[in-house]
Scaffold this motif. Structure first.
Motif, PDB file in Angstrom:
ATOM      1  N   GLY A  99       0.804  -1.224   0.000  1.00  0.00           N
ATOM      2  CA  GLY A  99       0.000   0.000   0.000  1.00  0.00           C
ATOM      3  C   GLY A  99       0.831   1.265   0.000  1.00  0.00           C
ATOM      4  O   GLY A  99       2.073   1.222   0.033  1.00  0.00           O
ATOM      5  N   GLU A 100       0.129   2.384  -0.024  1.00  0.00           N
ATOM      6  CA  GLU A 100       0.799   3.688  -0.094  1.00  0.00           C
ATOM      7  C   GLU A 100       1.727   3.935   1.081  1.00  0.00           C
ATOM      8  O   GLU A 100       2.837   4.443   0.914  1.00  0.00           O
ATOM      9  CB  GLU A 100      -0.251   4.804  -0.149  1.00  0.00           C
ATOM     10  CG  GLU A 100      -1.015   4.881  -1.451  1.00  0.00           C
ATOM     11  CD  GLU A 100      -2.003   6.033  -1.439  1.00  0.00           C
ATOM     12  OE1 GLU A 100      -1.666   7.110  -0.900  1.00  0.00           O
ATOM     13  OE2 GLU A 100      -3.122   5.872  -1.950  1.00  0.00           O
ATOM     14  N   ASP A 101       1.265   3.601   2.294  1.00  0.00           N
ATOM     15  CA  ASP A 101       2.057   3.897   3.491  1.00  0.00           C
ATOM     16  C   ASP A 101       3.399   3.170   3.464  1.00  0.00           C
ATOM     17  O   ASP A 101       4.437   3.744   3.791  1.00  0.00           O
ATOM     18  CB  ASP A 101       1.285   3.514   4.754  1.00  0.00           C
ATOM     19  CG  ASP A 101       0.104   4.441   5.016  1.00  0.00           C
ATOM     20  OD1 ASP A 101       0.046   5.516   4.385  1.00  0.00           O
ATOM     21  OD2 ASP A 101      -0.746   4.085   5.859  1.00  0.00           O
ATOM     22  N   GLN A 102       3.371   1.887   3.065  1.00  0.00           N
ATOM     23  CA  GLN A 102       4.600   1.109   3.025  1.00  0.00           C
ATOM     24  C   GLN A 102       5.551   1.640   1.957  1.00  0.00           C
ATOM     25  O   GLN A 102       6.749   1.785   2.200  1.00  0.00           O
ATOM     26  CB  GLN A 102       4.297  -0.363   2.765  1.00  0.00           C
ATOM     27  CG  GLN A 102       5.538  -1.244   2.846  1.00  0.00           C
ATOM     28  CD  GLN A 102       5.211  -2.697   2.574  1.00  0.00           C
ATOM     29  OE1 GLN A 102       5.696  -3.272   1.601  1.00  0.00           O
ATOM     30  NE2 GLN A 102       4.392  -3.312   3.410  1.00  0.00           N
ATOM     31  N   LEU A 103       5.017   1.918   0.780  1.00  0.00           N
ATOM     32  CA  LEU A 103       5.849   2.477  -0.287  1.00  0.00           C
ATOM     33  C   LEU A 103       6.490   3.784   0.152  1.00  0.00           C
ATOM     34  O   LEU A 103       7.699   3.997  -0.015  1.00  0.00           O
ATOM     35  CB  LEU A 103       5.007   2.710  -1.544  1.00  0.00           C
ATOM     36  CG  LEU A 103       4.651   1.475  -2.376  1.00  0.00           C
ATOM     37  CD1 LEU A 103       3.521   1.802  -3.341  1.00  0.00           C
ATOM     38  CD2 LEU A 103       5.882   0.973  -3.141  1.00  0.00           C
ATOM     39  N   GLU A 104       5.678   4.648   0.730  1.00  0.00           N
ATOM     40  CA  GLU A 104       6.161   5.960   1.172  1.00  0.00           C
ATOM     41  C   GLU A 104       7.257   5.809   2.227  1.00  0.00           C
ATOM     42  O   GLU A 104       8.324   6.424   2.134  1.00  0.00           O
ATOM     43  CB  GLU A 104       4.999   6.768   1.744  1.00  0.00           C
ATOM     44  CG  GLU A 104       5.378   8.118   2.331  1.00  0.00           C
ATOM     45  CD  GLU A 104       5.593   9.199   1.299  1.00  0.00           C
ATOM     46  OE1 GLU A 104       6.225  10.220   1.623  1.00  0.00           O
ATOM     47  OE2 GLU A 104       5.108   9.028   0.161  1.00  0.00           O
ATOM     48  N   LYS A 105       7.008   4.985   3.230  1.00  0.00           N
ATOM     49  CA  LYS A 105       7.942   4.847   4.351  1.00  0.00           C
ATOM     50  C   LYS A 105       9.280   4.272   3.910  1.00  0.00           C
ATOM     51  O   LYS A 105      10.341   4.810   4.230  1.00  0.00           O
ATOM     52  CB  LYS A 105       7.320   3.975   5.439  1.00  0.00           C
ATOM     53  CG  LYS A 105       8.156   3.869   6.707  1.00  0.00           C
ATOM     54  CD  LYS A 105       7.418   3.083   7.778  1.00  0.00           C
ATOM     55  CE  LYS A 105       8.236   3.019   9.065  1.00  0.00           C
ATOM     56  NZ  LYS A 105       7.528   2.238  10.116  1.00  0.00           N
ATOM     57  N   ARG A 108      11.198   6.604   1.487  1.00  0.00           N
ATOM     58  CA  ARG A 108      11.708   7.798   2.167  1.00  0.00           C
ATOM     59  C   ARG A 108      12.986   7.493   2.941  1.00  0.00           C
ATOM     60  O   ARG A 108      13.960   8.257   2.886  1.00  0.00           O
ATOM     61  CB  ARG A 108      10.654   8.399   3.104  1.00  0.00           C
ATOM     62  CG  ARG A 108       9.541   9.147   2.380  1.00  0.00           C
ATOM     63  CD  ARG A 108       8.837  10.137   3.309  1.00  0.00           C
ATOM     64  NE  ARG A 108       9.739  11.215   3.704  1.00  0.00           N
ATOM     65  CZ  ARG A 108       9.996  12.286   2.967  1.00  0.00           C
ATOM     66  NH1 ARG A 108       9.430  12.428   1.778  1.00  0.00           N
ATOM     67  NH2 ARG A 108      10.815  13.207   3.407  1.00  0.00           N
ATOM     68  N   VAL A 151       8.903  -4.339  -2.019  1.00  0.00           N
ATOM     69  CA  VAL A 151       9.207  -2.916  -1.826  1.00  0.00           C
ATOM     70  C   VAL A 151      10.648  -2.743  -1.352  1.00  0.00           C
ATOM     71  O   VAL A 151      11.379  -1.882  -1.850  1.00  0.00           O
ATOM     72  CB  VAL A 151       8.226  -2.267  -0.827  1.00  0.00           C
ATOM     73  CG1 VAL A 151       8.563  -0.785  -0.650  1.00  0.00           C
ATOM     74  CG2 VAL A 151       6.793  -2.407  -1.310  1.00  0.00           C
TER      75      VAL A 151
END
Length: 257
Positions: A99-105, A108, A151
Motif C-alpha cells: 500500500g501507499e504507506d509502506q511504499l512511502e515509508k 523515504r 518494496v
C-alpha cells in the motif's frame, strides 16, 4: 590527523558493527540513529572502549537534517572524510497487499535517505576542498528481487542505481561512491522478516525463513556484522581509492553477479 566517518543507523545491528570497525581503524566516528536512547547507550559503550566518537540523532529522510548531520561531523572533528549511508528499514508483504504507506515509508528512508546523505556529504567535501568517500547500504535484494520483499527489493535496486549515477557525476570532485550488499545476518531486521514470513505461510514455524535463506549460503554460515564491517573498512580506506560506482556483494556465496 585522524579521519572522520559518519555512519547512519549505527546504534545497533550491522551499522554498529561498521562504526566499531571504523573506530578500531582509527577514525573519529559520528554515531547516528533516530533511536536516541539506544544511540546514547552505544556512544557510552564505545567511549568506555576508548573510541573517539560523538553521536547525533536525526531523520535520514529529511534533506535538511542530513545537511545538519554532515555539518555536525565537520564542526566536531574538523572535517568529514567518509559518509556511510547505512540506515534502512524493511517490510514483508505480499505484492497485492503493498500500500501507499509502506511504499512511502520505505522509499523515504532507504532511497531518499541515501540520496540526501550522498548530496550532503558531497557538498561538505566540496566546501572543504577535499576528496571524500560515500558508502551506501545496498543488499542482495539490490541484485535479486525477492518474494514478499518487493518494496524492500525495489528500494535497494534504487540504491544501487543511485550509487552508479552519483559515482559518475561526483568523480570530477575526487569523490567516490560505492555500496556494500549484505546477505543473511542474524540481526533484528532478519528477526522481523522471519516473524512476518510465518504470518503469511501456514507451513512455516518461527525460524524457518531464516534457516531456509541461510542454508543456501555456500560458505556454510550466516553473516555476522564483522563480515560487512570488513568490506566497509576497505571501502573507507585509501586502498579503495581507484574503485567507484560498485555495489559489492558480501553474502558468503548466495547471489552471484
Amino acid at each position: 590527523m585522524p579521519k572522520t566517518a559518519v555512519v547512519t543507523g549505527s546504534a545497533g545491528g550491522l551499522g554498529k558493527g561498521i562504526a566499531e570497525r571504523l573506530a578500531m581503524d582509527g577514525f573519529n566516528v559520528v554515531l547516528h540513529d533516530i533511536n536516541e536512547e539506544l544511540l546514547k547507550e552505544t556512544e557510552e559503550a564505545f567511549k568506555k572502549q576508548g573510541y573517539n566518537v560523538a553521536s547525533y540523532k536525526s531523520d535520514v529522510s529529511s534533506k535538511s537534517e542530513q545537511t545538519e548531520l554532515t555539518a555536525f561531523a565537520a564542526e566536531t572533528f574538523g572535517q568529514l572524510d567518509v559518509f556511510v549511508n547505512n540506515a534502512g528499514i524493511d517490510a514483508v508483504t505480499p505484492f497485492l497487499e503493498v500500500g501507499e504507506d509502506q511504499l512511502e515509508k520505505l522509499f523515504r528512508v532507504n532511497v531518499f535517505g541515501t540520496v540526501y546523505g550522498t548530496q550532503a556529504a558531497a557538498e561538505q567535501y566540496k566546501k572543504q576542498g577535499t576528496k571524500g568517500k560515500v558508502i551506501n547500504a545496498c543488499s542482495i535484494a539490490g541484485h535479486e528481487s525477492y518474494e514478499m520483499l518487493s518494496v524492500y527489493s525495489a528500494t535497494k535496486h534504487a540504491v544501487r542505481s543511485f550509487t552508479q549515477s552519483s559515482a559518475k557525476e561526483l568523480a570530477q570532485f575526487g569523490i567516490t561512491v560505492n555500496a556494500y550488499c549484505p546477505g543473511v545476518a542474524k540481526t533484528a531486521m532478519w528477526d522481523r522478516i522471519d516473524e512476518e514470513m510465518v504470518k503469511y505461510n501456514d507451513d512455516m514455524e518461527l525460524g524457518d525463513a531464516f534457516k531456509e535463506f541461510s542454508s543456501a549460503i555456500k560458505l556454510g554460515r550466516y553473516q555476522e556484522p564483522k563480515d560487512v564491517a570488513n568490506l566497509v573498512s576497505f571501502l573507507a580506506s585509501s586502498d579503495s581509492d581507484y574503485i567507484t560506482g560498485q555495489s559489492i556483494l558480501t553474502d558468503g556465496g548466495l547471489v552471484y553477479r
